[in-house]
Design a protein around this motif. Structure first.
Motif, PDB file in Angstrom:
ATOM      1  N   PRO A   1      17.643   5.582  -9.771  1.00 28.35           N
ATOM      2  CA  PRO A   1      17.691   5.900  -8.416  1.00 28.35           C
ATOM      3  C   PRO A   1      16.469   6.523  -8.037  1.00 28.35           C
ATOM      4  CG  PRO A   1      19.760   6.762  -9.580  1.00 28.35           C
ATOM      5  CD  PRO A   1      18.907   6.084 -10.597  1.00 28.35           C
ATOM      6  N   GLY A   2      15.843   6.228  -6.680  1.00 30.75           N
ATOM      7  CA  GLY A   2      14.823   6.894  -6.215  1.00 30.75           C
ATOM      8  C   GLY A   2      13.327   6.294  -6.828  1.00 30.75           C
ATOM      9  N   THR A   3      13.710   5.155  -7.473  1.00 30.78           N
ATOM     10  CA  THR A   3      12.268   4.661  -8.045  1.00 30.78           C
ATOM     11  C   THR A   3      11.571   3.737  -7.089  1.00 30.78           C
ATOM     12  OG1 THR A   3      13.583   3.225  -9.315  1.00 30.78           O
ATOM     13  CG2 THR A   3      12.472   4.845 -10.668  1.00 30.78           C
ATOM     14  N   GLY A   4      12.064   3.545  -5.852  1.00 24.86           N
ATOM     15  CA  GLY A   4      11.390   2.744  -5.019  1.00 24.86           C
ATOM     16  C   GLY A   4      11.715   1.428  -4.920  1.00 24.86           C
ATOM     17  N   LYS A   5      13.019   1.174  -5.248  1.00 26.01           N
ATOM     18  CA  LYS A   5      13.564  -0.388  -5.061  1.00 26.01           C
ATOM     19  C   LYS A   5      13.694  -0.717  -3.583  1.00 26.01           C
ATOM     20  CE  LYS A   5      17.323   0.863  -7.331  1.00 26.01           C
ATOM     21  NZ  LYS A   5      16.883   2.002  -7.903  1.00 26.01           N
ATOM     22  N   THR A   6      14.259  -0.029  -2.923  1.00 31.13           N
ATOM     23  CA  THR A   6      14.435  -0.278  -1.373  1.00 31.13           C
ATOM     24  C   THR A   6      13.155  -0.410  -0.820  1.00 31.13           C
ATOM     25  OG1 THR A   6      16.348   1.077  -1.339  1.00 31.13           O
ATOM     26  CG2 THR A   6      15.502   0.305   0.602  1.00 31.13           C
ATOM     27  N   LEU A   7      12.094   0.598  -1.162  1.00 30.88           N
ATOM     28  CA  LEU A   7      10.800   0.584  -0.774  1.00 30.88           C
ATOM     29  C   LEU A   7      10.204  -0.855  -1.026  1.00 30.88           C
ATOM     30  CD1 LEU A   7       8.871   2.529   0.639  1.00 30.88           C
ATOM     31  CD2 LEU A   7       8.206   3.131  -1.575  1.00 30.88           C
ATOM     32  N   LEU A   8      10.134  -1.139  -2.198  1.00 37.40           N
ATOM     33  CA  LEU A   8       9.464  -2.481  -2.629  1.00 37.40           C
ATOM     34  C   LEU A   8      10.085  -3.644  -2.062  1.00 37.40           C
ATOM     35  CD1 LEU A   8       9.012  -2.090  -6.456  1.00 37.40           C
ATOM     36  CD2 LEU A   8       7.277  -2.914  -4.965  1.00 37.40           C
TER      37      LEU A   8
ATOM     38  N   VAL B   1       0.145   9.425  -1.817  1.00 32.23           N
ATOM     39  CA  VAL B   1       0.669   8.539  -0.740  1.00 32.23           C
ATOM     40  C   VAL B   1       1.376   9.696   0.093  1.00 32.23           C
ATOM     41  CG1 VAL B   1       2.406   7.006  -0.032  1.00 32.23           C
ATOM     42  CG2 VAL B   1       0.878   6.394  -1.982  1.00 32.23           C
ATOM     43  N   HIS B   2       2.398  10.471  -0.329  1.00 36.88           N
ATOM     44  CA  HIS B   2       3.130  11.251   0.385  1.00 36.88           C
ATOM     45  C   HIS B   2       2.327  12.551   0.878  1.00 36.88           C
ATOM     46  CE1 HIS B   2       6.782   9.182   0.090  1.00 36.88           C
ATOM     47  NE2 HIS B   2       6.451   8.570  -1.086  1.00 36.88           N
ATOM     48  N   ALA B   3       1.284  12.776   0.305  1.00 37.43           N
ATOM     49  CA  ALA B   3       0.614  14.043   1.025  1.00 37.43           C
ATOM     50  C   ALA B   3      -0.493  13.720   2.207  1.00 37.43           C
ATOM     51  CB  ALA B   3      -0.566  14.458  -0.122  1.00 37.43           C
TER      52      ALA B   3
ATOM     53  N   SER C   1      11.361  11.056 -10.363  1.00 32.95           N
ATOM     54  CA  SER C   1      11.324   9.894  -9.678  1.00 32.95           C
ATOM     55  C   SER C   1      10.353   9.837  -8.187  1.00 32.95           C
ATOM     56  CB  SER C   1      12.669   9.384  -9.008  1.00 32.95           C
ATOM     57  OG  SER C   1      13.277   9.957  -8.089  1.00 32.95           O
ATOM     58  N   GLY C   2       9.968   8.601  -7.883  1.00 34.15           N
ATOM     59  CA  GLY C   2       9.326   8.675  -6.601  1.00 34.15           C
ATOM     60  C   GLY C   2       9.846   9.433  -5.330  1.00 34.15           C
ATOM     61  N   ALA C   3      11.435   9.396  -5.396  1.00 31.58           N
ATOM     62  CA  ALA C   3      12.046  10.192  -4.315  1.00 31.58           C
ATOM     63  C   ALA C   3      11.927  11.213  -4.527  1.00 31.58           C
ATOM     64  CB  ALA C   3      13.348   9.528  -3.964  1.00 31.58           C
ATOM     65  N   ASP C   4      11.953  11.924  -5.842  1.00 35.71           N
ATOM     66  CA  ASP C   4      12.205  13.284  -6.232  1.00 35.71           C
ATOM     67  C   ASP C   4      10.598  13.827  -5.653  1.00 35.71           C
ATOM     68  OD1 ASP C   4      14.368  13.508  -7.137  1.00 35.71           O
ATOM     69  OD2 ASP C   4      13.793  13.109  -9.243  1.00 35.71           O
TER      70      ASP C   4
ATOM     71  N   LYS D   1       0.715  -1.322   0.195  1.00 34.77           N
ATOM     72  CA  LYS D   1       0.040  -0.133  -0.145  1.00 34.77           C
ATOM     73  C   LYS D   1       0.760   1.375   0.016  1.00 34.77           C
ATOM     74  CE  LYS D   1      -4.013  -1.191   2.474  1.00 34.77           C
ATOM     75  NZ  LYS D   1      -4.094  -1.516   3.874  1.00 34.77           N
ATOM     76  N   ASP D   2       1.970   1.130   0.713  1.00 34.45           N
ATOM     77  CA  ASP D   2       2.821   2.509   0.748  1.00 34.45           C
ATOM     78  C   ASP D   2       3.488   2.505  -0.757  1.00 34.45           C
ATOM     79  OD1 ASP D   2       2.726   2.986   3.559  1.00 34.45           O
ATOM     80  OD2 ASP D   2       3.660   1.052   3.789  1.00 34.45           O
ATOM     81  N   VAL D   3       3.505   1.566  -1.668  1.00 38.57           N
ATOM     82  CA  VAL D   3       4.247   1.798  -2.965  1.00 38.57           C
ATOM     83  C   VAL D   3       3.153   2.173  -3.824  1.00 38.57           C
ATOM     84  CG1 VAL D   3       5.923   0.727  -4.489  1.00 38.57           C
ATOM     85  CG2 VAL D   3       5.957  -0.135  -2.204  1.00 38.57           C
ATOM     86  N   ALA D   4       3.190   3.347  -4.540  1.00 33.36           N
ATOM     87  CA  ALA D   4       2.374   3.706  -5.436  1.00 33.36           C
ATOM     88  C   ALA D   4       2.773   3.204  -6.783  1.00 33.36           C
ATOM     89  CB  ALA D   4       2.002   5.264  -5.295  1.00 33.36           C
ATOM     90  N   GLY D   5       1.959   3.145  -7.653  1.00 34.81           N
ATOM     91  CA  GLY D   5       2.234   2.898  -8.968  1.00 34.81           C
ATOM     92  C   GLY D   5       2.956   1.383  -8.934  1.00 34.81           C
TER      93      GLY D   5
HETATM   94  P1  ADP Z   1      15.796   3.297  -4.734  1.00 34.12           P
HETATM   95  O1  ADP Z   1      16.100   2.522  -3.505  1.00 34.12           O
HETATM   96  O2  ADP Z   1      15.401   2.902  -5.765  1.00 34.12           O
HETATM   97  O3  ADP Z   1      16.775   4.421  -4.978  1.00 34.12           O
HETATM   98  P2  ADP Z   1      14.019   4.261  -2.347  1.00 34.12           P
HETATM   99  O4  ADP Z   1      13.274   2.951  -2.606  1.00 34.12           O
HETATM  100  O5  ADP Z   1      15.059   4.445  -1.623  1.00 34.12           O
HETATM  101  O6  ADP Z   1      14.803   4.191  -4.023  1.00 34.12           O
HETATM  102  O7  ADP Z   1      13.068   5.386  -2.560  1.00 34.12           O
HETATM  103  C1  ADP Z   1      13.280   6.484  -1.763  1.00 34.12           C
HETATM  104  C2  ADP Z   1      11.949   7.173  -1.385  1.00 34.12           C
HETATM  105  O8  ADP Z   1      11.151   7.625  -2.391  1.00 34.12           O
HETATM  106  C3  ADP Z   1      11.032   6.385  -0.779  1.00 34.12           C
HETATM  107  O9  ADP Z   1      11.258   6.066   0.695  1.00 34.12           O
HETATM  108  C4  ADP Z   1       9.665   6.815  -0.883  1.00 34.12           C
HETATM  109  O10 ADP Z   1       9.578   7.739   0.182  1.00 34.12           O
HETATM  110  C5  ADP Z   1       9.734   7.325  -2.169  1.00 34.12           C
HETATM  111  N1  ADP Z   1       9.306   6.815  -3.151  1.00 34.12           N
HETATM  112  C6  ADP Z   1       9.822   5.893  -4.378  1.00 34.12           C
HETATM  113  N2  ADP Z   1       9.119   5.247  -5.218  1.00 34.12           N
HETATM  114  C7  ADP Z   1       7.924   5.393  -4.513  1.00 34.12           C
HETATM  115  C8  ADP Z   1       6.572   4.695  -4.702  1.00 34.12           C
HETATM  116  N3  ADP Z   1       6.453   4.181  -5.829  1.00 34.12           N
HETATM  117  N4  ADP Z   1       5.676   5.120  -4.236  1.00 34.12           N
HETATM  118  C9  ADP Z   1       5.748   5.694  -3.155  1.00 34.12           C
HETATM  119  N5  ADP Z   1       6.859   6.563  -2.532  1.00 34.12           N
HETATM  120  C10 ADP Z   1       7.862   6.076  -3.375  1.00 34.12           C
END
Ligand code: ADP
Ligand code: ZN
Length: 621
Positions: free
Chosen positions: A207-214, A346-348, A370-373, A165-169
């Motif tokens: 970078p920042g596309t949410g790999k860690t998050l996933l 999600v972030h709002a 990116s998601g992080a941006d 749920k925390d991962v959008a898209g």
């Molecule tokens: P990566 O590991 O790909 O560099 P991260 O997983 O560290 O990126 O993402 C950094 C932050 O960006 C996350 O902590 C989250 O807040 C935000 N983020 C990135 N992608 C998403 C997503 N799809 N949905 C919600 N938040 C996201």
């Protein structure tokens, strides 16, 4: 280092006191007076000695009437007291008056007093070595502790626990990862069917596309522990530490199975081997080998799944991608407009936005974020709102943050002379006008002469719709727009007044033209061929000597083609500027007054409507 010195001095002091204490206990509570044998004999003959204590090779004599005083005499080793006395001819009658005490001093203290002085330096050295090794271990432990400290069991009520749920898209990625969640939850279901659970999964994305998050979300969904380690951490460490750390990590994960090991930035250790440059190369190789050994070593049905993330899958060592290792690969794309809106939603959460804020509009304006941006953008907006003392976040803050994230913070304080300001205004107006009148360019959203990051001013243009592929026509128009600033400076100020400002524009244009010719087959003369394949561009050195897979003659042609593209773009830009010079002058006037021109006002100026002119704009306000 400071610690080391401190610890050394502690050891040193401890050893010194130890030695000091020993020497004190040896000498008894009264400080003896050291005398020669003659003096003792004399005293015995005078019958003044009450008692003689034999302590190893020392004789301690107590005198009559002077009980607090002790005489110390050293005899020859191996010689008994009686022998000594007879050697000196002491009468046995006199000797009988002396009370003889023989203390067995050959015990521990005796030997210590003999050996310790000689041993002290050796002890000291041993102590130092022991301490050094402990210190190193401490470092190891600390290094490992980093990976360990994060390796916590996700508790059901853990606030930092992430779920899908925390991962959008990222729909496709989530679908693929759902399977992994299933493996972790019901490994039996698969093993009973004779299926092998995959050991490794590679997440590939910018970078920042949410790999860690996933990866965290997978652990959260399956409710298993998550062990996190980053590839770049290995590189900083001493030789051998990386490998031992990998071992430790896998051991822990295996004990906690089912579990997830997440290796971030695996490209830092798992680059193609044998292409080495740089000192830490061996360390890298060892670490990678250890990862491979560990992955091959454990039973696939144990339930440990290694998830690795990289944004450079092309540089990975092929050994890593073999079956039984990271044979599952999931690509995470940059978010498209729908995804961006979802991510913003999600972030709002938990941020009070005024009703006017349309997240859709923000998503429209943020292609390439990116998601992080996006997360960063909303955070910046919130900070800005706090600074302004607002109760809620307005649209203004959100839109401002877009530029802040994109270009860096504004530099209003930068001092520019009037002439520089005007030049910047013309330069930016050049980009904007060319971009506006060439039909394949993205629409101009904003023109500003406020410096941001490295740039003196900026022109923001963005497509109306998301585009995946560019065309030759668009590239050509974009080239003209990029060179528009340079061309304008030349036209307005003359060839000899050209500033150093446009150098980054020239770089950008050259790179674009080069790509068109060499990578996209966009030159008729050179045809549909990939010149210089950049797959091997791993290290800096290789970047410089781009792998050349063509002849010198072709190189010449490539150069010519690039030049032609750039020159044509310059001609296009010149035409547009010449025909629209009046509008450009209008824009410059407004820019000098307002510093920033938004899209609506900009379009009005470009359509030649007088109401957008400074006095009018002023009146509107
Ligand atoms: P990566 O590991 O790909 O560099 P991260 O997983 O560290 O990126 O993402 C950094 C932050 O960006 C996350 O902590 C989250 O807040 C935000 N983020 C990135 N992608 C998403 C997503 N799809 N949905 C919600 N938040 C996201
Ligand atoms: Zn420019």
């Amino acid at each position: 280092m400071k610690n080391l010195i401190k610890n050394f001095s502690i050891i040193f002091i401890v050893l010194l006191t130890f030695a000091a204490i020993l020497s004190f206990t040896y000498s008894g509570d009264v400080e003896p007076e050291k005398v020669g044998v003659n003096r003792l004999i004399q005293n015995i003959n005078e019958e003044r000695v009450i008692e003689v204590e034999v302590r190893g090779d020392f004789l301690l004599a107590t005198l009559k009437g002077e009980e607090e005083k002790v005489l110390e005499v050293k005899k020859e080793p191996g010689q008994s007291f009686a022998e000594l006395m007879s050697d000196y001819g002491v009468e046995s009658e006199k000797l009988q008056k002396v009370n003889l005490l023989v203390k067995e001093e050959s015990g521990f203290t005796y030997w210590m007093t003999l050996i310790l002085p000689a041993m002290l330096p050796i002890l000291l050295i041993i102590g130092i070595i022991w301490f050094m090794s402990r210190q190193m271990q401490g470092m190891n432990n600390k290094a490992m502790g980093f990976g360990q400290s994060k390796a916590k069991q996700n508790k059901p009520d853990d606030k930092s626990k992430k779920t899908f749920k925390d991962v959008a898209g990222a729909k496709e990625a989530k679908e693929e990862l759902n399977e992994v969640v299933d493996f972790l939850k019901n490994p039996k279901k698969f093993t009973e069917m004779g299926a092998k659970i995959p050991k490794g999964l590679l997440l590939m994305g910018s970078p920042g596309t949410g790999k860690t998050l996933l990866a965290k979300a997978v652990a959260g969904e399956a409710d298993v522990p998550f062990f996190h380690i980053s590839g770049s951490e290995f590189v900083e460490m001493f030789v051998g530490v990386g490998a031992s750390r990998v071992r430790d990590l896998f051991d822990k994960a295996k004990k906690a199975a089912p579990s997830i090991i997440f290796i971030d930035e695996i490209d830092a250790v798992a680059r193609k081997r044998g292409a080495g440059l740089g000192g830490s190369h061996d360390e890298r190789e060892q670490t990678l080998n250890q990862i491979l050994v560990e992955m091959d070593g454990f039973d696939p049905n144990l339930g440990v799944i290694v998830v690795a993330a990289t944004n450079r899958p092309d540089v990975l060592d092929p050994a890593l991608l073999r079956p039984g290792r990271f044979d599952r690969r999931v690509v995470i794309d940059m978010p498209d407009i729908e995804d961006r809106e979802q991510i913003l939603k999600v972030h709002a959460k938990g941020k009070p936005l005024t009703k006017g804020v349309s997240l859709r509009k923000v998503a429209e304006r943020t292609p390439g974020f990116s998601g992080a941006d996006l997360a960063n953008l909303l955070n910046e907006a919130a900070i800005m709102a706090v600074r302004l003392g607002k109760k809620k976040i307005d649209e203004e803050e959100v839109l401002d943050s877009i530029e802040k994230v994109m270009l860096g913070p504004e530099k209003k304080s930068r001092v520019m002379s009037d002439q520089e300001r005007e030049m910047t205004a013309y330069h930016e107006a050049g980009h904007a006008v060319v971009g506006h009148f060439l039909k394949n360019c993205d629409s101009v959203r904003k023109v500003s002469i406020i410096g941001r990051g490295m740039a003196g001013g900026y022109t923001l243009s963005m497509p109306e719709k998301e585009i995946r592929y560019s065309t030759i026509a668009k590239f050509k128009d974009d080239l003209a727009m990029i060179l528009g600033g340079y061309m304008t400076e030349k036209i307005v100020y003359g060839d000899d007044q050209l500033s150093t400002g446009p150098s980054s524009d020239l770089k950008k244009a050259t790179q674009m033209a080069k790509k068109m010719v060499m990578h996209y087959g966009m030159s008729d003369k050179l045809g549909p061929r990939m010149y210089a394949d950049n797959e091997g561009l791993i290290f800096l050195a290789q970047d410089i000597h781009e792998k050349k897979n063509y002849s010198e003659k072709t190189a010449e042609m490539i150069d010519e083609e690039i030049n032609e593209l750039l020159n044509n773009a310059l001609v296009t830009a010149k035409e547009v500027i010449k025909t629209n010079k009046n509008k450009m002058d209008d824009l410059v006037k407004v820019l000098l007054e307002k510093e920033t021109v938004e899209q609506d006002v900009f379009s009005k100026i470009m359509s030649g409507s007088a109401e957008a002119m400074p006095d009018k704009v002023e009146a509107e306000k």
